[in-house]
Design a protein around this motif. Structure first.
Motif, PDB file in Angstrom:
ATOM      1  N   GLY A  32       1.022  -0.830  -0.329  1.00 26.66           N
ATOM      2  CA  GLY A  32      -0.073   0.260   0.016  1.00 26.66           C
ATOM      3  C   GLY A  32       0.953   1.140  -0.354  1.00 26.66           C
ATOM      4  O   GLY A  32       0.483   2.046  -0.450  1.00 26.66           O
ATOM      5  N   GLU A  33       1.877   1.073   1.079  1.00 23.82           N
ATOM      6  CA  GLU A  33       2.856   2.549   1.018  1.00 23.82           C
ATOM      7  C   GLU A  33       3.712   2.657  -0.881  1.00 23.82           C
ATOM      8  O   GLU A  33       3.366   3.784  -0.898  1.00 23.82           O
ATOM      9  N   LEU A  34       4.494   1.367  -1.067  1.00 19.91           N
ATOM     10  CA  LEU A  34       4.627   1.686  -2.962  1.00 19.91           C
ATOM     11  C   LEU A  34       3.524   2.310  -3.550  1.00 19.91           C
ATOM     12  O   LEU A  34       4.021   3.269  -4.281  1.00 19.91           O
ATOM     13  N   PHE A  35       2.410   1.786  -3.628  1.00 23.34           N
ATOM     14  CA  PHE A  35       1.366   2.269  -4.326  1.00 23.34           C
ATOM     15  C   PHE A  35       1.252   3.012  -4.563  1.00 23.34           C
ATOM     16  O   PHE A  35       0.800   4.612  -5.108  1.00 23.34           O
ATOM     17  N   SER A  36       0.603   3.851  -3.208  1.00 24.86           N
ATOM     18  CA  SER A  36      -0.133   5.146  -3.011  1.00 24.86           C
ATOM     19  C   SER A  36       1.369   6.082  -3.636  1.00 24.86           C
ATOM     20  O   SER A  36       0.600   6.910  -3.792  1.00 24.86           O
ATOM     21  N   ARG A  37       2.664   5.450  -3.221  1.00 17.19           N
ATOM     22  CA  ARG A  37       3.608   6.783  -3.861  1.00 17.19           C
ATOM     23  C   ARG A  37       3.581   6.784  -5.251  1.00 17.19           C
ATOM     24  O   ARG A  37       3.708   7.702  -5.747  1.00 17.19           O
ATOM     25  N   ARG A  38       3.074   5.498  -5.498  1.00 15.61           N
ATOM     26  CA  ARG A  38       2.984   5.406  -7.150  1.00 15.61           C
ATOM     27  C   ARG A  38       1.952   5.843  -8.330  1.00 15.61           C
ATOM     28  O   ARG A  38       2.682   7.055  -9.252  1.00 15.61           O
ATOM     29  N   ILE A  39       0.895   6.487  -7.611  1.00 17.00           N
ATOM     30  CA  ILE A  39      -0.766   6.970  -7.913  1.00 17.00           C
ATOM     31  C   ILE A  39      -0.493   8.173  -7.432  1.00 17.00           C
ATOM     32  O   ILE A  39      -1.397   8.989  -7.586  1.00 17.00           O
ATOM     33  N   ALA A  40       0.413   8.769  -6.428  1.00 13.54           N
ATOM     34  CA  ALA A  40       0.103  10.810  -5.604  1.00 13.54           C
ATOM     35  C   ALA A  40       0.148  11.334  -7.133  1.00 13.54           C
ATOM     36  O   ALA A  40      -0.676  12.209  -6.580  1.00 13.54           O
ATOM     37  N   ARG A  41       0.672  11.180  -8.079  1.00 12.18           N
ATOM     38  CA  ARG A  41       1.051  12.448  -9.274  1.00 12.18           C
ATOM     39  C   ARG A  41      -1.135  12.081  -9.796  1.00 12.18           C
ATOM     40  O   ARG A  41      -0.675  13.848 -10.549  1.00 12.18           O
TER      41      ARG A  41
END
Length: 236
Positions: free
Chosen positions: A98-107
Motif C-alpha cells: 500500500g505504501e509503495l502503490f500510494s507513492r506511485r499514484i500520488a501524481r
C-alpha cells in the motif's frame, strides 16, 4: 560421630539418590574433583571445606535443575513469535504494498482507498453504498466520504435506480473510468513483482488460501459476540 564420618555420610547420601526427582543420577553427575584415584576427597580436605564445596555444588545443581524444568515446561507449549505470526506477516505485506502503490499514484491526486473504490466500481457498477463498503472492506462512513470526494472530482456519479427510487446506485463517470483504466495496469505490475518468486501456480493457490482464511475467520464472530455479552452483563 566425628566430623569426618559426617562428611562421609553426607557424600554417601548424595551418591545414594540416583532417582531423585530433582536431579537424575546425581552420583554420576558429581564433579570429578570429588574423587581422586577412587579415594574420597573427604580424606584429603577438612570437613568444613568439604561441606562448603558440597554446598556450592548443590546450589549450582539446583539452579540447573530449575532451568531444565523451566525449559521442559516451555518446550511443551507452542512458542508465540509476533514476527512469525500470520496476521503480522499479512499486514506487513499489505502495508508495504500500500505504501509503495500510494507513492506511485500520488501524481494522479488519488489515494489508495479512492483507487480501491474506483476499481470496485470498474469491476461492478450500479453499486449501493453498503455493498461497495463491504466489497472494499471500508466502514460505511468512510466509504460515504470517499464517494463524496470522488464525486467532487467528477470521477463517480450517484443516481436513483428507476425501479427502486429509494436506492442510490454509484457508478464511474467517463472520466473516472478512463483514470482507473490507467491505474489498473500499475496495480497489475505491483502484483506481478510481488509474486514473481512464486511457482507457476503459486498465485492461484495463494489467493485461494487467503479467501478461505477470510471465510474461516467468520467463525470467530460468535465467540466475540458471546464475550461482549458476558462483559455487558458484568457491568450491570
Amino acid at each position: 560421630m566425628t566430623e569426618t564420618a559426617a562428611g562421609k555420610r553426607r557424600i554417601a547420601s548424595l551418591k545414594a539418590a540416583p532417582n531423585s526427582p530433582d536431579v537424575a543420577d546425581i552420583g554420576r553427575s558429581l564433579p570429578s574433583f570429588i574423587f581422586t584415584n577412587n579415594i574420597c576427597i573427604c580424606k584429603l580436605m577438612s570437613t568444613k571445606n568439604l561441606q562448603m564445596q558440597l554446598s556450592r555444588w548443590a546450589i549450582s545443581m539446583n539452579r540447573l535443575v530449575s532451568a531444565c524444568n523451566s525449559c521442559n515446561k516451555t518446550g511443551s507449549k507452542r512458542l508465540y513469535r509476533l514476527t512469525n505470526s500470520l496476521p503480522y506477516l499479512l499486514n506487513r505485506v499489505g502495508v508495504r504494498m500500500g505504501e509503495l502503490f500510494s507513492r506511485r499514484i500520488a501524481r494522479y491526486e488519488i489515494t489508495l482507498p479512492m483507487y480501491r473504490v474506483m476499481a470496485a466500481l470498474w469491476q461492478q457498477g450500479d453499486q449501493r453504498l453498503g455493498d461497495l463498503a463491504a466489497m472494499t472492506s471500508l466502514e460505511l462512513s468512510t466509504a460515504s466520504r470517499l464517494i463524496g470526494a470522488l464525486k467532487r472530482k467528477g470521477l463517480v456519479s450517484r443516481k436513483r435506480l428507476e425501479d427502486n427510487a429509494r436506492t442510490v446506485a454509484i457508478n464511474l463517470t467517463t472520466k473516472g473510468k478512463l483514470l482507473v483504466e490507467e491505474l489498473i495496469p500499475i496495480a497489475i505490475h505491483f502484483e506481478e513483482v510481488a509474486i514473481r518468486s512464486l511457482p507457476k501456480d503459486g498465485l492461484a493457490n495463494l489467493k485461494s488460501v487467503l479467501a478461505q482464511i477470510y471465510t474461516d475467520l467468520g467463525t470467530i464472530e460468535p465467540e466475540i459476540a458471546e464475550a461482549e455479552t458476558r462483559q455487558g452483563k458484568a457491568r450491570r
